[in-house]
Design a protein around this motif. Structure first.
Motif, short mmCIF file in Angstrom:
data_model
loop_
_atom_site.label_atom_id
_atom_site.label_comp_id
_atom_site.label_asym_id
_atom_site.label_seq_id
_atom_site.Cartn_x
_atom_site.Cartn_y
_atom_site.Cartn_z
N VAL A 145 0.87 -1.18 0.00
CA VAL A 145 0.00 0.00 0.00
C VAL A 145 0.91 1.22 0.00
O VAL A 145 1.72 1.42 0.91
CB VAL A 145 -0.92 0.00 1.23
N SER A 146 0.78 2.05 -1.02
CA SER A 146 1.71 3.15 -1.22
C SER A 146 1.53 4.23 -0.15
O SER A 146 0.47 4.36 0.48
CB SER A 146 1.52 3.77 -2.60
N VAL A 147 2.57 5.04 0.01
CA VAL A 147 2.54 6.15 0.96
C VAL A 147 1.40 7.10 0.61
O VAL A 147 0.69 7.60 1.49
CB VAL A 147 3.89 6.88 0.99
N ASN A 148 1.18 7.36 -0.67
CA ASN A 148 0.12 8.28 -1.08
C ASN A 148 -1.26 7.77 -0.70
O ASN A 148 -2.12 8.54 -0.25
CB ASN A 148 0.18 8.52 -2.60
N VAL A 149 -1.49 6.47 -0.88
CA VAL A 149 -2.79 5.89 -0.51
C VAL A 149 -2.97 5.94 1.00
O VAL A 149 -4.06 6.29 1.50
CB VAL A 149 -2.90 4.44 -1.03
N ILE A 150 -1.93 5.60 1.75
CA ILE A 150 -2.02 5.64 3.22
C ILE A 150 -2.29 7.06 3.69
O ILE A 150 -3.13 7.28 4.58
CB ILE A 150 -0.71 5.09 3.84
N GLU A 151 -1.62 8.03 3.10
CA GLU A 151 -1.82 9.43 3.46
C GLU A 151 -3.28 9.84 3.23
O GLU A 151 -3.90 10.50 4.07
CB GLU A 151 -0.88 10.31 2.65
#
Length: 297
Positions: A145-151
């Motif tokens: 799960v990418s940093v952008n999605v988590i953010e």
């Protein structure tokens, strides 16, 4: 969300030689971990061989943990490792009335990668259909799960935390910079020391299960800026994490060491072998003795 911090061991699931869950041993293990003084436990994660559990087994383990916890201020986190929104929701709703503190959910792990949009929808829909707190268990190497999605999920209030594994301290570093409104718990067993220094809120890692008191000492040493003590503990944990935890047959090695250190935790579930290869037994027995010494300090 401040409660999701400190040392939270992902407890093992004891099985007997026939592969049945030994609930009595599980109850003993939960009591032991609570008495150590950790902040909580996670059930049914990778360390707990959650991918092998039936819905009924999973529910009973959660019930027992809640029962043992009683009125104590102690986290019980339910790990769910499945491959679809439907499966996660079904399992989550089955325990919704048991008062768990959060769900710890892996992204789908079987072969395919839904991409950023698919992973976003996965967690968003689970939250909308269950209304339960979610911790992302970011562990699947081919579906990170990418940093952008988590953010994005954190900003929308979909998640209450991240368990960052994936073997990559660089991703952890990015998360700690970009995602500041939810706790980020490290699962990098050999890198707890630098993870805590960078700002991780705590850890949910198999090394915490093997060495809970030692993990607490490390976390507190960093919190108190006692880096000399922290580094010393790190150097003791490093070879143990590498030889026991960061291996394909980790549950077999972990349970062998724990049993030999004096805790009864049963066997792994097949197809994992009940005992490690004979050529490493001596090394694991030596580690068992090291674990006993460290946990007495």
């Amino acid at each position: 969300m401040e409660k999701f911090r400190g040392i939270i061991p992902p407890v093992v699931t004891p099985f007997d030689e026939d592969g049945n869950v030994d609930y009595d041993l599980f109850r003993e293990e939960v009591k032991r971990i609570i008495d150590v003084g950790v902040n909580g436990i996670a059930i049914g994660g990778s360390t707990g061989e959650g991918y092998t559990l039936s819905d009924g087994e999973f529910m009973r383990l959660i019930e027992l943990a809640i029962e043992v916890r009683g009125r104590r201020n102690f986290l019980v986190i339910a790990g769910i490792i499945t491959n679809s929104v439907h499966q996660v929701v079904e399992r989550a709703l089955g325990i919704k009335n048991l008062n768990v503190d959060a769900l710890m959910i892996t992204p789908p792990h079987y072969l395919f990668n839904a991409g950023d949009e698919g992973n976003y929808v996965f967690y968003k829909e689970i939250y909308e259909r269950t209304k339960l707190p979610i911790i992302i268990y970011n562990v699947v190497p081919w579906n990170v799960v990418s940093v952008n999605v988590i953010e994005k999920l954190a900003k929308e209030g979909v998640i209450v935390g991240i368990k960052q594994s994936g073997g990559n301290i660089h991703v952890l570093a990015d998360l700690l910079v970009k995602v500041r409104n939810v706790p980020i718990l490290t699962a990098l067993d050999d890198m707890l020391f630098p993870s805590f220094i960078m700002g991780s809120s705590g850890s949910i890692a198999a090394i915490n299960t093997l060495l809970p008191r030692t993990s607490i000492r490390l976390f507190n040493a960093v919190a108190n800026a006692d880096y000399e003590t922290a580094r010393s503990i790190h150097e003791e944990l490093l070879p143990i994490a590498r030889f026991v935890i960061m291996q394909p047959d980790m549950p077999t090695r972990l349970k062998f060491v724990m049993n030999n250190a004096g805790w009864r935790v049963g066997y792994p579930r097949k197809p994992l072998l009940p005992k490690p290869p004979q050529d490493i037994v001596g090394k694991l027995q030596e580690i068992s003795r090291q674990v006993q010494v460290l946990e007495r300090e």
